[in-house]
Design a protein around this motif. Structure first.
Motif, PDB file in Angstrom:
ATOM      1  N   ASN A  39       8.299  -6.678  -4.094  1.00  0.00           N
ATOM      2  CA  ASN A  39       7.616  -7.480  -3.076  1.00  0.00           C
ATOM      3  C   ASN A  39       7.444  -6.692  -1.778  1.00  0.00           C
ATOM      4  O   ASN A  39       7.851  -5.534  -1.689  1.00  0.00           O
ATOM      5  CB  ASN A  39       8.381  -8.786  -2.820  1.00  0.00           C
ATOM      6  N   THR A  40       6.834  -7.329  -0.795  1.00  0.00           N
ATOM      7  CA  THR A  40       6.518  -6.652   0.471  1.00  0.00           C
ATOM      8  C   THR A  40       7.526  -6.957   1.582  1.00  0.00           C
ATOM      9  O   THR A  40       7.336  -6.527   2.720  1.00  0.00           O
ATOM     10  CB  THR A  40       5.117  -7.047   0.958  1.00  0.00           C
ATOM     11  N   ARG A  42      10.436  -6.527   3.982  1.00  0.00           N
ATOM     12  CA  ARG A  42      11.115  -5.337   4.461  1.00  0.00           C
ATOM     13  C   ARG A  42      11.901  -5.646   5.736  1.00  0.00           C
ATOM     14  O   ARG A  42      11.400  -6.348   6.620  1.00  0.00           O
ATOM     15  CB  ARG A  42      10.104  -4.212   4.783  1.00  0.00           C
ATOM     16  N   ILE A  73       2.393  -1.713  -5.668  1.00  0.00           N
ATOM     17  CA  ILE A  73       1.247  -0.956  -5.171  1.00  0.00           C
ATOM     18  C   ILE A  73       0.383  -0.528  -6.355  1.00  0.00           C
ATOM     19  O   ILE A  73       0.851   0.170  -7.256  1.00  0.00           O
ATOM     20  CB  ILE A  73       1.713   0.280  -4.374  1.00  0.00           C
ATOM     21  N   LEU A  85      -4.242  -4.222  -0.119  1.00  0.00           N
ATOM     22  CA  LEU A  85      -2.797  -4.360   0.056  1.00  0.00           C
ATOM     23  C   LEU A  85      -2.098  -3.057  -0.307  1.00  0.00           C
ATOM     24  O   LEU A  85      -1.197  -2.594   0.403  1.00  0.00           O
ATOM     25  CB  LEU A  85      -2.258  -5.496  -0.820  1.00  0.00           C
ATOM     26  N   PHE A  89       0.020  -1.119   2.419  1.00  0.00           N
ATOM     27  CA  PHE A  89       1.466  -1.130   2.177  1.00  0.00           C
ATOM     28  C   PHE A  89       1.985   0.281   1.927  1.00  0.00           C
ATOM     29  O   PHE A  89       3.067   0.649   2.380  1.00  0.00           O
ATOM     30  CB  PHE A  89       1.784  -2.046   0.992  1.00  0.00           C
ATOM     31  N   GLU A  93       4.833   2.268   3.967  1.00  0.00           N
ATOM     32  CA  GLU A  93       5.990   2.872   3.305  1.00  0.00           C
ATOM     33  C   GLU A  93       6.110   4.353   3.658  1.00  0.00           C
ATOM     34  O   GLU A  93       7.226   4.892   3.788  1.00  0.00           O
ATOM     35  CB  GLU A  93       5.883   2.695   1.792  1.00  0.00           C
TER      36      GLU A  93
END
Length: 372
Positions: A39-40, A42, A73, A85, A89, A93
């Motif tokens: 998932n995103t 963080r 990703i 996305l 993302f 990262e």
């Protein structure tokens, strides 16, 4: 010193906890995620205790730490929302990776889903061009991982990796992560022709692109396209093949990361034993009692006419081809062997994890007594 370590489970908690976990395995490098890979969500990278983590890394002579990008990703997607996305993302990262002082972030290239491989390659390259344009101020390289060939994933052949590189303008920021399970499952015979596979990689991609190696055995035969990791020695590759990768003059300078599964009822990692055995310092790490226990296992299984390689291969073949047998007994090779040892009461004073560590040693054969 060989740079061998593992993926750490505490990566999302910070660099300090990651480094501390890696130390418990005897690692000289390690790989972490900066958050859950699925998932995103963080936590702020400023809360990762970076300086304290770097101090532990330095104190324990670890180097070439690696970050792995999240699985969600997918730069190969034709769906705009998914693609955008992925770009955004991955850029985030990379900035987090740069903050940690890490040079390589490993990335699964992506999957073309409902399109085709040609579309997927061009889409991934397009995404990488966008990503790299937005992170010019960092010095992080993206290490494209060789994939096993399941589903519609891209990167299952050296040619596909090379095609991505050829379509990225700033491709000097792209490196490669070679995964032993993945290349085996993709059809590259590193068991019988490691030199030939590396020569082929050099001609198509270039060995100078290699930045990371993932060390994993495989639960499936060469070319199966499955991507199911096994503990070192407990799969179709075998200990000697993995050790040949670790020792190879063209690879031994690279950080080598274990992603082998946790096993047993207690769900424990085999990393400490795998690292010591591959490095050749099991006696130093565990004491001579460890070697004596492995010798006991050899005597015990010889009495049952069990050869470690043949047992592993026969068990996987049975589970792969005989549906009735699989339904009756789904246990994997090391689980079956552990049950025999436990039933015989061979090591009543040892925990399940300690016995499994010794089984990993038994899988290594005479190599356990050979220092790297």
């Amino acid at each position: 010193m060989l740079k061998i370590g593992s993926h750490v489970s505490s990566g999302g908690k910070g660099l300090l906890t990651s480094a501390q976990e890696a130390v418990t395995y005897g690692s000289s490098t390690f790989m972490l995620y900066t958050g859950a890979p699925q998932n995103t969500k963080r936590k702020p990278i400023e809360d990762f205790y970076v300086e304290e983590g770097k101090a532990v890394i330095q104190e324990n002579a670890m180097e070439d730490i690696v970050v792995h990008a999240p699985y969600i990703i997918n730069l190969g997607s034709y769906k705009d929302w998914t693609y955008e996305l992925a770009v955004d993302f991955l850029q985030a990262e990379i900035h987090r990776t740069h903050y940690l002082g890490v040079r390589n972030i490993v990335l699964h290239p992506g999957a073309y889903t409902d399109k085709d491989a040609e579309y997927g390659i061009k889409r991934i390259a397009e995404g990488l061009n966008q990503v790299l344009h937005g992170v010019k101020e960092t010095d992080v390289n993206i290490a494209l991982e060789t994939m096993a060939g399941k589903g519609s994933e891209i990167g299952r052949s050296f040619e596909e990796i090379a095609a991505i590189l050829d379509n990225v303008a700033d491709n000097d920021r792209l490196t490669v992560c070679l995964d032993t399970c993945h290349v085996h499952d993709a059809g590259y015979d590193i068991v019988n022709d490691l030199d030939g596979v590396l020569d082929r990689f050099d001609k198509i991609v270039g060995l100078d692109r290699l930045a990371v190696v993932h060390l994993n055995d495989s639960k499936n035969p060469c070319g199966a396209g499955k991507d199911r990791h096994a503990p070192i020695g407990a799969g179709y590759l075998g200990f000697k093949t993995i050790q040949s990768v670790v020792r190879h003059e063209k690879l031994r300078h690279l950080p080598m990361i274990l992603e082998t599964p946790w096993i047993g009822e207690t769900d424990a990692p085999m990393y400490e034993a795998e690292i010591a055995l591959l490095r050749g310092n099991a006696a130093e790490r565990f004491g001579t009692d460890y070697l004596e226990d492995v010798a006991k296992l050899e005597s015990f299984f010889t009495g049952k006419e069990i050869d470690h390689r043949q047992f592993v291969l026969d068990t996987w073949e049975l589970l792969r081809t005989d549906a009735k047998a699989k339904k009756a007994d789904k246990r994997e090779p090391i689980e079956r062997l552990y049950a025999m040892v436990a039933e015989a009461g061979l090591f009543p004073e040892l925990t399940e994890q300690q016995i499994n560590h010794r089984l990993i040693g038994w899988f290594s054969g005479k190599e356990i007594f050979t220092a790297v």
